[in-house]
Design a protein around this motif. Structure first.
Motif, PDB file in Angstrom:
ATOM      1  N   ASP A 248       1.016  -1.471   0.202  1.00 18.90           N
ATOM      2  CA  ASP A 248       0.033  -0.295   0.109  1.00 18.90           C
ATOM      3  C   ASP A 248       0.917   1.492   0.006  1.00 18.90           C
ATOM      4  O   ASP A 248       1.774   1.143   0.877  1.00 18.90           O
ATOM      5  CB  ASP A 248      -0.764  -0.373   1.364  1.00 18.90           C
ATOM      6  CG  ASP A 248      -0.615  -0.354   2.817  1.00 18.90           C
ATOM      7  OD1 ASP A 248      -0.463   0.737   3.441  1.00 18.90           O
ATOM      8  OD2 ASP A 248       0.041  -1.804   2.137  1.00 18.90           O
ATOM      9  N   PHE A 249       0.094   2.389  -0.634  1.00 21.06           N
ATOM     10  CA  PHE A 249       1.154   3.560  -1.033  1.00 21.06           C
ATOM     11  C   PHE A 249       2.349   3.350  -1.530  1.00 21.06           C
ATOM     12  O   PHE A 249       3.331   4.565  -1.171  1.00 21.06           O
ATOM     13  CB  PHE A 249       0.987   4.356   0.085  1.00 21.06           C
ATOM     14  CG  PHE A 249      -0.657   3.975   0.439  1.00 21.06           C
ATOM     15  CD1 PHE A 249      -2.018   5.288  -0.168  1.00 21.06           C
ATOM     16  CD2 PHE A 249      -1.352   3.542   2.030  1.00 21.06           C
ATOM     17  CE1 PHE A 249      -2.907   5.169  -0.068  1.00 21.06           C
ATOM     18  CE2 PHE A 249      -2.424   4.456   2.213  1.00 21.06           C
ATOM     19  CZ  PHE A 249      -3.632   5.138   0.814  1.00 21.06           C
ATOM     20  N   VAL A 250       2.733   2.497  -2.243  1.00 26.96           N
ATOM     21  CA  VAL A 250       3.929   2.433  -2.358  1.00 26.96           C
ATOM     22  C   VAL A 250       4.181   2.407  -4.483  1.00 26.96           C
ATOM     23  O   VAL A 250       3.494   2.434  -4.720  1.00 26.96           O
ATOM     24  CB  VAL A 250       4.517   0.781  -2.221  1.00 26.96           C
ATOM     25  CG1 VAL A 250       5.819   0.999  -3.457  1.00 26.96           C
ATOM     26  CG2 VAL A 250       5.015   0.537  -1.155  1.00 26.96           C
ATOM     27  N   GLU A 251       5.454   3.549  -4.740  1.00 23.21           N
ATOM     28  CA  GLU A 251       5.328   4.246  -6.220  1.00 23.21           C
ATOM     29  C   GLU A 251       6.361   3.666  -6.320  1.00 23.21           C
ATOM     30  O   GLU A 251       7.042   4.229  -6.229  1.00 23.21           O
ATOM     31  CB  GLU A 251       5.221   5.468  -6.025  1.00 23.21           C
ATOM     32  CG  GLU A 251       5.479   6.841  -7.681  1.00 23.21           C
ATOM     33  CD  GLU A 251       5.369   8.187  -7.726  1.00 23.21           C
ATOM     34  OE1 GLU A 251       5.786   8.307  -8.614  1.00 23.21           O
ATOM     35  OE2 GLU A 251       4.832   8.004  -6.020  1.00 23.21           O
ATOM     36  N   VAL A 252       6.203   3.319  -7.761  1.00 28.75           N
ATOM     37  CA  VAL A 252       7.894   2.644  -8.805  1.00 28.75           C
ATOM     38  C   VAL A 252       7.503   3.103  -9.861  1.00 28.75           C
ATOM     39  O   VAL A 252       6.145   3.761 -10.534  1.00 28.75           O
ATOM     40  CB  VAL A 252       8.019   1.708  -8.710  1.00 28.75           C
ATOM     41  CG1 VAL A 252       8.807   0.275  -9.490  1.00 28.75           C
ATOM     42  CG2 VAL A 252       7.654   0.030  -7.452  1.00 28.75           C
ATOM     43  N   LYS A 253       8.409   3.626 -10.329  1.00 29.35           N
ATOM     44  CA  LYS A 253       8.730   4.449 -11.641  1.00 29.35           C
ATOM     45  C   LYS A 253       9.618   4.579 -11.981  1.00 29.35           C
ATOM     46  O   LYS A 253      11.248   3.789 -11.149  1.00 29.35           O
ATOM     47  CB  LYS A 253       8.591   5.577 -11.439  1.00 29.35           C
ATOM     48  CG  LYS A 253       8.956   6.280 -13.139  1.00 29.35           C
ATOM     49  CD  LYS A 253      10.213   6.942 -13.609  1.00 29.35           C
ATOM     50  CE  LYS A 253      10.579   8.320 -12.511  1.00 29.35           C
ATOM     51  NZ  LYS A 253      12.069   8.345 -13.006  1.00 29.35           N
ATOM     52  N   ASN A 254       9.912   3.748 -13.689  1.00 32.54           N
ATOM     53  CA  ASN A 254      11.109   3.098 -14.081  1.00 32.54           C
ATOM     54  C   ASN A 254      12.007   2.327 -13.772  1.00 32.54           C
ATOM     55  O   ASN A 254      13.149   2.702 -13.281  1.00 32.54           O
ATOM     56  CB  ASN A 254      12.170   4.247 -14.437  1.00 32.54           C
ATOM     57  CG  ASN A 254      12.915   4.356 -15.448  1.00 32.54           C
ATOM     58  OD1 ASN A 254      13.124   3.343 -16.499  1.00 32.54           O
ATOM     59  ND2 ASN A 254      14.395   4.833 -15.697  1.00 32.54           N
ATOM     60  N   SER A 255      11.894   1.255 -13.027  1.00 32.82           N
ATOM     61  CA  SER A 255      12.524   0.337 -12.108  1.00 32.82           C
ATOM     62  C   SER A 255      12.083  -0.685 -12.206  1.00 32.82           C
ATOM     63  O   SER A 255      11.217  -1.328 -12.412  1.00 32.82           O
ATOM     64  CB  SER A 255      11.858   0.782 -10.490  1.00 32.82           C
ATOM     65  OG  SER A 255      12.502   2.060 -10.325  1.00 32.82           O
ATOM     66  N   ARG A 256      13.441  -1.734 -12.312  1.00 32.97           N
ATOM     67  CA  ARG A 256      12.887  -3.361 -12.205  1.00 32.97           C
ATOM     68  C   ARG A 256      12.796  -3.926 -10.478  1.00 32.97           C
ATOM     69  O   ARG A 256      14.166  -3.627  -9.754  1.00 32.97           O
ATOM     70  CB  ARG A 256      14.096  -4.304 -12.849  1.00 32.97           C
ATOM     71  CG  ARG A 256      14.310  -5.466 -12.322  1.00 32.97           C
ATOM     72  CD  ARG A 256      12.846  -6.364 -13.521  1.00 32.97           C
ATOM     73  NE  ARG A 256      13.418  -7.812 -12.666  1.00 32.97           N
ATOM     74  CZ  ARG A 256      12.630  -8.975 -12.707  1.00 32.97           C
ATOM     75  NH1 ARG A 256      11.376  -8.520 -13.800  1.00 32.97           N
ATOM     76  NH2 ARG A 256      12.006 -10.323 -12.790  1.00 32.97           N
TER      77      ARG A 256
END
Length: 455
Positions: free
Chosen positions: A344-352
């Motif tokens: 919950d409330f985790v943001e992921v961007k341009n990542s593996r």
């Protein structure tokens, strides 16, 4: 099927849409109206698909730049007959199918049946009609003892003809040599000074030609879209068609009415879609997934056995048996491995994020490479931006990142390393090491007594 050229009329203004966007570019379930028409034309293997453009022609051409169409221009709109005249160079042999860029609901099955009937019966021309409860404003199909007699416009109909419920859809298929000849004979001696394509039927009958009529069973398929209300009805109809298709393929929808699925989405069997979910673009959902409630997924690949709850995923990939959410946000170029938890409330961007890793809550993973079996604690931030450039954070296999840690990129945490909670890491952490980057705790006894009020 014999050689078919399709002419799509898409030059109109569409003033009742009250929009700066050309009417035929308005969207229905993830695709512009004219693109729906192009796709259905492809189903009958048209050798050429010719789009007649006029109002907003540069916008239409830009939208269709990758579509298998040729363009001709109707810079002055002088009626449907005039529009088809603009495509004269393509009217050479075989049959000419005339479709409309604002009639997007015609199904492949209906169109294929229509073309097959025309060619099997060796008609000179065939028109597609339908039966409606309220025919006001439509041209009526008048039949006699020998079949089709004429099309009469509403304003010209007798009281008896006004009672006819079979209407002209405007969709037709005509032998090319006949159409090419008759287009030259059309006249514009009417109140609008326009050339009506339907006038060719009278000319064919005058020459003892053969005209067929096929009735479309569902009148929605030939509904023209003239305003935003029509657009909403068309989208609702398309949604029912799309969702029925997937339910018949083994997908469970708990609340179809509250679910929105665009036309190019693919869904595997035994997937369950919960209410208020939106699936858009080229999204592919695997088998045995749990999607929703309130999942918003666009242009993403979700592998089998994945759970996505109350979360947004855009231009990303989630591998099998992973869990996303609730309230997670996967921004573009996120690549989530197998058996991963993005909480919950985790943001992921341009990542593996590698297999069997966990980012359970309240963290930001941006421009990162996270290995397998990594634990990322609560409140971890990949500090990726220096005000000018983005930098990479690397966490290798089996590492443990404690809560409220800032990883200031570029930085690398080695295999099996630990980072203590509350640390700000600015230098690489070697494999199997422990990194502590915080002030040592200091305790001052009896300090608060000076500030507490006496009771």
């Amino acid at each position: 099927m014999q050689n078919i050229t399709t002419v799509i009329l898409a030059a109109g203004h569409g003033k009742r849409m009250k929009s700066s966007l050309p009417k035929v570019l308005h969207n229905i379930s993830g695709m512009s109206m004219v693109e729906h028409v192009i796709r259905v034309a492809q189903s009958v293997n048209s050798e050429n698909i010719v789009c007649v453009v006029g109002h907003g022609k540069e916008q239409v051409k830009a939208q269709l730049k990758d579509a298998p169409v040729k363009f001709v221009e109707q810079n002055v709109q002088l009626g449907t007959g005039h529009a088809v005249m603009m495509a004269d160079e393509y009217i050479e042999a075989g049959d000419i199918l005339v479709l409309y860029g604002d009639v997007p609901l015609l199904s492949e099955s209906t169109l294929n049946d229509f073309v097959a009937m025309h060619q099997k019966d060796d008609n000179d021309a065939t028109v597609l009609s339908t039966i409606v409860d309220d025919p006001r404003g439509y041209g009526r199909i008048v039949r006699g003892s020998k079949g089709f007699e004429r099309i009469v416009e509403h304003k010209d109909a007798t009281p008896e003809e006004l009672d006819i419920n079979e209407i002209n859809s405007g969709i037709m298929i005509v032998k090319a040599p006949i159409l090419k000849t008759l287009l030259k004979q059309l006249e514009n001696n009417n109140e609008q000074n326009e050339y009506y394509l339907t006038d060719i039927f009278g000319l064919i009958l005058e020459q003892q030609g053969k005209i067929g009529v096929m009735i479309a069973e569902d009148d929605y398929e030939v509904m023209g879209i003239n305003d935003r209300y029509n657009l909403s009805l068309a989208d609702e109809y398309m949604q029912k068609r799309i969702k029925k298709k997937w339910m018949l393929e083994g997908v469970t929808m708990i609340s179809p009415a509250s679910t929105y699925i665009e036309i190019d989405v693919q869904i595997g069997k035994d997937t369950v879609i919960y209410p208020n979910s939106i699936l858009q673009g080229n999204t592919v959902i695997g088998e045995d997934c749990i999607i929703g409630p309130s999942a918003d997924i666009k242009n993403s690949i979700i592998d089998k056995g994945v759970s996505v709850k109350h979360s947004t995923i855009i231009d990303s990939k989630v591998d099998e048996k992973s869990s996303i959410g609730p309230y997670a946000y996967l921004r573009p170029k996120s690549d989530i491995g197998k058996h991963v938890k993005i909480g919950d409330f985790v943001e992921v961007k341009n990542s593996r994020v590698g297999d069997h890793s966990k980012v359970s809550h309240l963290s930001y993973i941006g421009d990162g490479e996270v290995g397998t079996n990594v634990n990322v604690g609560c409140g971890v931030v990949f500090v990726n931006y220096d005000g000018t450039h983005k930098h990479l954070t690397q966490i290798e296999d089996n590492a443990f990142i404690g809560c409220n840690t800032n990883l200031v990129a570029p930085v690398k945490v080695g295999k099996g390393a630990y980072v203590a909670a509350g640390s700000t890491i600015t230098e690489d952490v070697p494999a199997d090491a422990m990194a502590i980057a915080r002030e040592r705790q200091v305790i001052k006894t009896n300090w608060s007594n000076k500030y507490q009020k006496k009771v």
